[in-house]
Design a protein around this motif. Structure first.
Motif, PDB file in Angstrom:
ATOM      1  N   LEU A 237       4.393  12.602  18.402  1.00  0.00           N
ATOM      2  CA  LEU A 237       5.084  13.880  18.534  1.00  0.00           C
ATOM      3  C   LEU A 237       4.391  14.961  17.706  1.00  0.00           C
ATOM      4  O   LEU A 237       4.182  16.087  18.182  1.00  0.00           O
ATOM      5  N   LEU A 238       4.017  14.636  16.482  1.00  0.00           N
ATOM      6  CA  LEU A 238       3.341  15.608  15.623  1.00  0.00           C
ATOM      7  C   LEU A 238       2.027  16.082  16.234  1.00  0.00           C
ATOM      8  O   LEU A 238       1.639  17.242  16.098  1.00  0.00           O
ATOM      9  N   SER A 239       1.333  15.167  16.910  1.00  0.00           N
ATOM     10  CA  SER A 239       0.017  15.508  17.458  1.00  0.00           C
ATOM     11  C   SER A 239       0.092  16.502  18.615  1.00  0.00           C
ATOM     12  O   SER A 239      -0.908  17.155  18.929  1.00  0.00           O
ATOM     13  N   ILE A 240       1.256  16.629  19.258  1.00  0.00           N
ATOM     14  CA  ILE A 240       1.357  17.525  20.410  1.00  0.00           C
ATOM     15  C   ILE A 240       2.096  18.817  20.091  1.00  0.00           C
ATOM     16  O   ILE A 240       2.225  19.683  20.966  1.00  0.00           O
ATOM     17  N   LEU A 241       2.574  18.982  18.867  1.00  0.00           N
ATOM     18  CA  LEU A 241       3.387  20.158  18.543  1.00  0.00           C
ATOM     19  C   LEU A 241       2.628  21.465  18.766  1.00  0.00           C
ATOM     20  O   LEU A 241       3.136  22.385  19.420  1.00  0.00           O
ATOM     21  N   LEU A 242       1.419  21.561  18.223  1.00  0.00           N
ATOM     22  CA  LEU A 242       0.685  22.822  18.342  1.00  0.00           C
ATOM     23  C   LEU A 242       0.215  23.098  19.769  1.00  0.00           C
ATOM     24  O   LEU A 242       0.261  24.258  20.210  1.00  0.00           O
ATOM     25  N   PRO A 243      -0.243  22.094  20.529  1.00  0.00           N
ATOM     26  CA  PRO A 243      -0.517  22.375  21.946  1.00  0.00           C
ATOM     27  C   PRO A 243       0.706  22.885  22.701  1.00  0.00           C
ATOM     28  O   PRO A 243       0.594  23.774  23.557  1.00  0.00           O
ATOM     29  N   VAL A 244       1.878  22.335  22.407  1.00  0.00           N
ATOM     30  CA  VAL A 244       3.109  22.829  23.041  1.00  0.00           C
ATOM     31  C   VAL A 244       3.345  24.283  22.650  1.00  0.00           C
ATOM     32  O   VAL A 244       3.704  25.119  23.493  1.00  0.00           O
ATOM     33  N   PHE A 245       3.126  24.606  21.381  1.00  0.00           N
ATOM     34  CA  PHE A 245       3.323  25.991  20.941  1.00  0.00           C
ATOM     35  C   PHE A 245       2.330  26.922  21.630  1.00  0.00           C
ATOM     36  O   PHE A 245       2.658  28.074  21.929  1.00  0.00           O
ATOM     37  N   GLY A 246       1.121  26.428  21.889  1.00  0.00           N
ATOM     38  CA  GLY A 246       0.148  27.228  22.631  1.00  0.00           C
ATOM     39  C   GLY A 246       0.665  27.596  24.005  1.00  0.00           C
ATOM     40  O   GLY A 246       0.449  28.710  24.504  1.00  0.00           O
ATOM     41  N   ARG A 247       1.381  26.684  24.631  1.00  0.00           N
ATOM     42  CA  ARG A 247       1.964  26.967  25.949  1.00  0.00           C
ATOM     43  C   ARG A 247       3.129  27.955  25.827  1.00  0.00           C
ATOM     44  O   ARG A 247       3.345  28.765  26.726  1.00  0.00           O
ATOM     45  N   PHE A 248       3.857  27.878  24.720  1.00  0.00           N
ATOM     46  CA  PHE A 248       4.876  28.904  24.447  1.00  0.00           C
ATOM     47  C   PHE A 248       4.232  30.289  24.443  1.00  0.00           C
ATOM     48  O   PHE A 248       4.777  31.244  25.000  1.00  0.00           O
ATOM     49  N   LEU A 249       3.086  30.389  23.771  1.00  0.00           N
ATOM     50  CA  LEU A 249       2.426  31.686  23.633  1.00  0.00           C
ATOM     51  C   LEU A 249       1.945  32.219  24.977  1.00  0.00           C
ATOM     52  O   LEU A 249       1.984  33.432  25.215  1.00  0.00           O
ATOM     53  N   LEU A 250       1.494  31.334  25.857  1.00  0.00           N
ATOM     54  CA  LEU A 250       1.108  31.780  27.198  1.00  0.00           C
ATOM     55  C   LEU A 250       2.322  32.357  27.925  1.00  0.00           C
ATOM     56  O   LEU A 250       2.213  33.371  28.625  1.00  0.00           O
ATOM     57  N   GLY A 251       3.476  31.717  27.776  1.00  0.00           N
ATOM     58  CA  GLY A 251       4.697  32.242  28.381  1.00  0.00           C
ATOM     59  C   GLY A 251       5.106  33.572  27.769  1.00  0.00           C
ATOM     60  O   GLY A 251       5.540  34.490  28.483  1.00  0.00           O
ATOM     61  N   LEU A 252       4.962  33.694  26.451  1.00  0.00           N
ATOM     62  CA  LEU A 252       5.280  34.949  25.772  1.00  0.00           C
ATOM     63  C   LEU A 252       4.398  36.072  26.295  1.00  0.00           C
ATOM     64  O   LEU A 252       4.869  37.196  26.545  1.00  0.00           O
TER      65      LEU A 252
END
Length: 442
Positions: A237-252
């Motif tokens: 889970l820790l290893s994917i947190l920042l990639p997930v946040f990167g996808r948040f930023l694309l949505g933003l």
């Protein structure tokens, strides 16, 4: 810019839930579509128990699978795995941008409301995680959601660069962190021994967890969930947190540019996204399929895989996920511009409006279907049967969502979320105070 005092004190500046008339039917449709794919992914890998089986058993089952199961698994690996959760994450960031735009239009600050909203979401997510199912995304999204507040004033260029670095580049760093003990070993043999020991430890934890899910009571499953989460699942889970946040930023970024509010003005962009997304998806997912076949034919094993392969595959996998997610977003958006397709795809919109309720109910239904304290189908369904199960449940959810929203403004879980966020019970029925019926956009 500080709003004028009159704007701050006016009723329109007060925090309030989104009215039906303010919703974008396209985004609700995309959210419903993403929810279906996420459900298939969760069942295919996790609820079914496949992830807990020994690797040799999984490989043997795949080599001896029927044609329909083989096709179902290959289609899942290529078009579903990782793609729909990417779309779901993108929509979360996009939703934040929409909320921020509406708050600014009313002259209100988004921060207090958004913090309360995420706090309630975190509590709901942790309850879901430890009492029902360890694969919860609500708590993860809530924690990462606070980071969006730090990026809301950043330039579009900063958002795009940060998003791509996190969504693609960080995956290489994650692999390095996970493999650090092996990389620091004195010899390749010592590194291989460390990997073997780690795999054996993980297999033992999974076997213990599977036994509890298969034969234990609800309390046994809850205890096993906590043990598995902290001892084996948490590092992943820790290893994917920042990639997930990167996808948040694309949505933003997409929400800030209002490309879904003014689709006719951005048709060229969506067409380019469709084409380039398909190229990226084929390259990224195709490379994963090649490696999967090499593993099935035992050309490579986890212990004999060249060191460079995981470092190359990590960004390629993320590229494939982003690519196909872009294909789905742009394809549905372009089709939505045609009346016939809009009516057909719009059938998913109510399920998207009730995404939280449907997501939680998917978990409850699935643990009762698969776990031993329910019907006990864990490890007993092949890939094709898992897909059939998911589509059946989801079709029922779509129909139920239509019926529910014909009478009520929110889904049950959404009502709880909003009521706790705003500190008072929200009006549930669609009939407003004046007796007029609130209708959703067509």
């Amino acid at each position: 810019m500080t709003p004028a005092p009159s704007a701050v004190s006016s009723p329109s500046a007060e925090a309030r839930p989104v009215d039906s008339s303010e919703r974008l039917a396209l985004l609700d449709t995309l959210r419903g579509f993403a929810l279906c794919g996420v459900f298939i992914s969760n069942v295919m890998v996790w609820f079914s128990g496949r992830v807990f089986l020994p690797r040799e058993q999984v490989l043997a089952a795949m080599n001896n699978a029927s044609l329909v199961d083989t096709v179902a698994w290959q289609v899942f690996s290529t078009l579903v795995a990782g793609k729909f959760i990417t779309l779901f994450s993108f929509l979360f960031g996009l939703g934040f941008a929409v909320q921020m735009g509406r708050a600014e239009a009313r002259g209100a600050s988004i921060t207090p409301l958004y913090v309360r909203r995420l706090g309630v979401m975190l509590v709901m997510g942790l309850s879901h995680l430890f009492l029902i199912w360890y694969g919860d995304v609500l708590s993860t999204y809530a924690v990462l959601g606070f980071g969006l507040l730090l990026f809301r004033r950043r330039s579009d260029r900063t958002l795009l660069i940060s998003a791509l670095l996190l969504a693609l580049g960080w995956s290489v760093v994650s692999v390095a962190i996970l493999k650090l003990p092996q990389l620091m070993a004195d010899t390749p043999e010592a590194g291989a021994a460390l990997l073997k020991a780690a795999n054996e430890k993980s297999a033992a934890i999974k076997a213990e967890t599977l036994a509890a899910f298969t034969n234990g009571s609800w309390l046994d499953a809850v205890k096993a969930t906590g043990h598995f989460f902290f001892r084996d699942y948490f590092p992943l889970l820790l290893s994917i947190l920042l990639p997930v946040f990167g996808r948040f930023l694309l949505g933003l970024l997409a929400g800030r540019r209002r490309i879904f509010h003014d689709v006719p003005q951005h048709l060229g962009l969506f067409r380019r996204l469709l084409g380039w997304g398909l190229v990226a998806g084929v390259i990224g997912s195709g490379s994963g399929l090649v490696l999967q076949q090499l593993m099935l034919k035992k050309v490579f094993t986890p212990e004999t895989l060249p060191t460079w392969v995981p470092f190359a595959m990590a960004p390629l996998r993320n590229l494939g996920e982003l690519g196909f997610a872009a294909v789905y977003v742009s394809g549905i958006t372009l089709l939505f511009q045609r009346a016939t397709w809009q009516r057909a795809l719009g059938l998913l919109a109510p399920a998207g409006r009730m995404a939280l309720t449907n997501y939680l109910s998917q978990s409850i239904i699935s643990v009762l279907f698969f776990y031993g304290y329910g019907l006990g189908f864990i490890t007993k369904l092949g890939p094709a049967a898992c897909v059939a199960y998911c589509l059946t449940i989801f079709c029922v959810q779509v129909a139920w969502s239509h019926l529910w929203l014909s009478r009520f403004r929110f889904g049950p879980a959404e009502w709880v979320w909003r009521s706790l966020t705003y500190g008072k019970a929200q009006q549930m029925r669609r009939d407003d105070a004046s007796g007029q019926r609130t209708t959703a956009p067509a």
